[in-house]
Motif scaffolding. Structure first.
Motif, PDB file in Angstrom:
ATOM      1  N   LEU A   1       5.989 -10.440  -3.583  1.00 53.16           N
ATOM      2  CA  LEU A   1       5.914 -11.181  -2.321  1.00 53.16           C
ATOM      3  C   LEU A   1       4.551 -11.007  -1.664  1.00 53.16           C
ATOM      4  N   SER A   2       4.067  -9.767  -1.614  1.00 55.24           N
ATOM      5  CA  SER A   2       2.767  -9.519  -0.979  1.00 55.24           C
ATOM      6  C   SER A   2       1.645 -10.217  -1.738  1.00 55.24           C
ATOM      7  N   THR A   3       1.765 -10.268  -3.068  1.00 53.51           N
ATOM      8  CA  THR A   3       0.733 -10.910  -3.880  1.00 53.51           C
ATOM      9  C   THR A   3       0.714 -12.418  -3.672  1.00 53.51           C
ATOM     10  N   VAL A   4       1.879 -13.042  -3.694  1.00 56.32           N
ATOM     11  CA  VAL A   4       1.958 -14.490  -3.483  1.00 56.32           C
ATOM     12  C   VAL A   4       1.447 -14.853  -2.081  1.00 56.32           C
ATOM     13  N   ALA A   5       1.707 -13.959  -1.114  1.00 57.90           N
ATOM     14  CA  ALA A   5       1.254 -14.207   0.257  1.00 57.90           C
ATOM     15  C   ALA A   5      -0.215 -13.850   0.466  1.00 57.90           C
ATOM     16  N   GLY A   6      -0.851 -13.256  -0.565  1.00 54.24           N
ATOM     17  CA  GLY A   6      -2.252 -12.882  -0.439  1.00 54.24           C
ATOM     18  C   GLY A   6      -2.469 -11.654   0.413  1.00 54.24           C
ATOM     19  N   GLU A   7      -1.450 -10.800   0.492  1.00 57.34           N
ATOM     20  CA  GLU A   7      -1.542  -9.587   1.299  1.00 57.34           C
ATOM     21  C   GLU A   7      -1.558  -8.344   0.401  1.00 57.34           C
ATOM     22  N   SER A   8      -1.575  -7.180   1.028  1.00 52.67           N
ATOM     23  CA  SER A   8      -1.638  -5.925   0.286  1.00 52.67           C
ATOM     24  C   SER A   8      -0.425  -5.065   0.627  1.00 52.67           C
ATOM     25  N   ILE A   9      -0.096  -4.150  -0.276  1.00 54.16           N
ATOM     26  CA  ILE A   9       1.083  -3.303  -0.097  1.00 54.16           C
ATOM     27  C   ILE A   9       0.716  -1.844  -0.356  1.00 54.16           C
ATOM     28  N   PHE A  10       1.323  -0.959   0.424  1.00 54.19           N
ATOM     29  CA  PHE A  10       1.109   0.474   0.251  1.00 54.19           C
ATOM     30  C   PHE A  10       2.420   1.126  -0.168  1.00 54.19           C
TER      31      PHE A  10
ATOM     32  N   SER B   1     -10.830   7.956  10.014  1.00 52.56           N
ATOM     33  CA  SER B   1     -11.585   6.740   9.727  1.00 52.56           C
ATOM     34  C   SER B   1     -10.809   5.790   8.832  1.00 52.56           C
ATOM     35  N   LEU B   2      -9.653   6.239   8.334  1.00 46.82           N
ATOM     36  CA  LEU B   2      -8.840   5.422   7.436  1.00 46.82           C
ATOM     37  C   LEU B   2      -7.902   4.476   8.184  1.00 46.82           C
ATOM     38  N   ASP B   3      -7.846   4.584   9.500  1.00 53.15           N
ATOM     39  CA  ASP B   3      -6.947   3.747  10.287  1.00 53.15           C
ATOM     40  C   ASP B   3      -7.155   2.247  10.056  1.00 53.15           C
ATOM     41  N   PRO B   4      -8.405   1.738   9.989  1.00 48.67           N
ATOM     42  CA  PRO B   4      -8.583   0.301   9.757  1.00 48.67           C
ATOM     43  C   PRO B   4      -7.986  -0.166   8.429  1.00 48.67           C
ATOM     44  N   ILE B   5      -8.105   0.662   7.377  1.00 48.58           N
ATOM     45  CA  ILE B   5      -7.521   0.284   6.086  1.00 48.58           C
ATOM     46  C   ILE B   5      -6.002   0.330   6.168  1.00 48.58           C
ATOM     47  N   TRP B   6      -5.459   1.366   6.806  1.00 45.46           N
ATOM     48  CA  TRP B   6      -4.018   1.500   6.958  1.00 45.46           C
ATOM     49  C   TRP B   6      -3.426   0.272   7.650  1.00 45.46           C
ATOM     50  N   ASP B   7      -4.131  -0.251   8.640  1.00 43.24           N
ATOM     51  CA  ASP B   7      -3.642  -1.409   9.388  1.00 43.24           C
ATOM     52  C   ASP B   7      -3.569  -2.668   8.538  1.00 43.24           C
ATOM     53  N   ARG B   8      -4.320  -2.708   7.441  1.00 45.04           N
ATOM     54  CA  ARG B   8      -4.359  -3.917   6.608  1.00 45.04           C
ATOM     55  C   ARG B   8      -3.168  -4.012   5.652  1.00 45.04           C
ATOM     56  N   PHE B   9      -2.397  -2.954   5.514  1.00 46.56           N
ATOM     57  CA  PHE B   9      -1.239  -2.985   4.629  1.00 46.56           C
ATOM     58  C   PHE B   9      -0.022  -3.454   5.424  1.00 46.56           C
ATOM     59  N   LEU B  10       0.259  -4.757   5.338  1.00 44.27           N
ATOM     60  CA  LEU B  10       1.363  -5.307   6.108  1.00 44.27           C
ATOM     61  C   LEU B  10       2.707  -4.831   5.583  1.00 44.27           C
ATOM     62  N   ILE B  11       2.754  -4.475   4.292  1.00 42.82           N
ATOM     63  CA  ILE B  11       3.987  -3.955   3.699  1.00 42.82           C
ATOM     64  C   ILE B  11       3.752  -2.506   3.311  1.00 42.82           C
ATOM     65  N   ARG B  12       4.599  -1.630   3.817  1.00 42.60           N
ATOM     66  CA  ARG B  12       4.503  -0.202   3.502  1.00 42.60           C
ATOM     67  C   ARG B  12       5.885   0.252   3.044  1.00 42.60           C
ATOM     68  N   LEU B  13       5.960   0.725   1.826  1.00 43.84           N
ATOM     69  CA  LEU B  13       7.262   1.040   1.228  1.00 43.84           C
ATOM     70  C   LEU B  13       7.302   2.477   0.741  1.00 43.84           C
ATOM     71  N   GLU B  14       8.355   3.178   1.111  1.00 43.17           N
ATOM     72  CA  GLU B  14       8.546   4.541   0.612  1.00 43.17           C
ATOM     73  C   GLU B  14       9.410   4.505  -0.643  1.00 43.17           C
ATOM     74  N   MET B  15       8.908   5.099  -1.715  1.00 39.95           N
ATOM     75  CA  MET B  15       9.632   5.142  -2.984  1.00 39.95           C
ATOM     76  C   MET B  15      10.103   6.563  -3.260  1.00 39.95           C
ATOM     77  N   GLY B  16      11.341   6.671  -3.727  1.00 32.19           N
ATOM     78  CA  GLY B  16      11.894   7.982  -4.031  1.00 32.19           C
ATOM     79  C   GLY B  16      12.381   8.065  -5.466  1.00 32.19           C
ATOM     80  N   ASN B  17      12.998   9.165  -5.796  1.00 30.35           N
ATOM     81  CA  ASN B  17      13.539   9.348  -7.139  1.00 30.35           C
ATOM     82  C   ASN B  17      14.783   8.489  -7.334  1.00 30.35           C
ATOM     83  N   ILE B  18      15.166   8.307  -8.590  1.00 29.43           N
ATOM     84  CA  ILE B  18      16.376   7.552  -8.899  1.00 29.43           C
ATOM     85  C   ILE B  18      17.584   8.288  -8.330  1.00 29.43           C
ATOM     86  N   ARG B  19      18.419   7.559  -7.576  1.00 28.12           N
ATOM     87  CA  ARG B  19      19.529   8.185  -6.866  1.00 28.12           C
ATOM     88  C   ARG B  19      20.813   8.246  -7.704  1.00 28.12           C
ATOM     89  N   GLN B  20      21.121   7.165  -8.410  1.00 26.45           N
ATOM     90  CA  GLN B  20      22.365   7.140  -9.173  1.00 26.45           C
ATOM     91  C   GLN B  20      22.198   7.877 -10.506  1.00 26.45           C
TER      92      GLN B  20
END
Length: 245
Positions: free
Chosen positions: A37-46, A166-185
């Motif tokens: 989704l972020s790629t098709v929209a031309g955005e970035s993801i963290f 000084s990383l705040d400007p870059i952080w602001d550019r990631f419109l999608i921020r996703l936390e990934m964890g270990n496999i739960r099931q």
């Protein structure tokens, strides 16, 4: 794909695409969907998560969504230099033309899909160049601005950026921020460790991959969408509440 898009054709195309991208992965469907989704929209993801949860795998699989897609990935450290990411300086140009220009082929400016791991360890010189690419998809090389054909930038780390840095400007550019964890099931975990499939294999049929023309057509359709007044009002309320907080 026809010039006039329909909801059905886009849904079918996306469903086939996601099926191929997710094949062999466990509990990573949401990550793949948001990355696409972020790629098709031309955005970035963290992506935030500990080592071994598949952050780099998401980026490597995502490049298969595009026909003739090229990728660049790099693990940042405090010793990383711009040469390692944007390409070495051309000695020939410097010697013959007195021109400071980088050879960007096979480096970040020439890639379609970019994955930068441990993004917060990037130095100031790298940060400045990245900011322009994230903002405007422009890379300044040899005194001239070049439009880069980067469709998606995926960044990752196992930690958040330091506060008030000084990383705040870059952080602001990631419109999608996703936390990934270990496999739960537990069943999925057992299937993963016993599965012999090569997870880096391209499982997306060639006729399903997105082309430049399709992306441009989708972009026009996206720009033509009218945002309902209720949504705009909600955004305005959220903005006011954030400022009050």
């Amino acid at each position: 794909m026809p010039t006039t898009l329909t909801n059905t054709s886009v849904r079918q195309k996306t469903a086939q695409l996601l099926k191929g991208l997710c094949n062999g992965l466990y509990e990573r469907e949401q990550s793949i969907k948001l990355a696409l989704l972020s790629t098709v929209a031309g955005e970035s993801i963290f992506l935030l998560g500990p080592p071994g949860v598949g952050k780099s795998l998401i980026a490597r699989r995502l490049k298969y969504a595009f026909r003739d897609g090229t990728s660049f990935e790099y693990l940042m450290s405090k010793f990383s230099t711009p040469d390692e990411i944007f390409g070495p300086v051309s000695i020939k140009k410097l010697k013959e033309e007195d021109r400071y220009e980088r050879q960007t082929k096979n480096y970040l400016p020439s890639a379609n899909i970019v994955f930068l791991d441990e993004i917060w360890k990037a130095g100031p010189a790298i940060q400045n160049a990245l900011l322009t690419i994230l903002n405007e998809k422009i890379y300044r090389n040899g005194g001239e601005d070049y439009k880069v054909d980067i469709r998606g930038i995926i960044t990752a780390s196992n930690e958040l950026p330091p506060g008030n840095s000084s990383l705040d400007p870059i952080w602001d550019r990631f419109l999608i921020r996703l936390e990934m964890g270990n496999i739960r099931q537990f069943k999925n975990f057992l299937n993963m460790i016993t599965d012999t499939k090569d997870v880096y294999e391209d499982d997306v049929p060639e006729d399903v991959k997105l082309t430049v023309n399709e992306l441009e057509a989708w972009s026009k359709e996206i720009d033509a969408i009218e945002v309902p007044a209720e949504v705009l009002n909600t955004i305005q309320v959220v903005k006011i509440k954030i400022e009050e907080h």
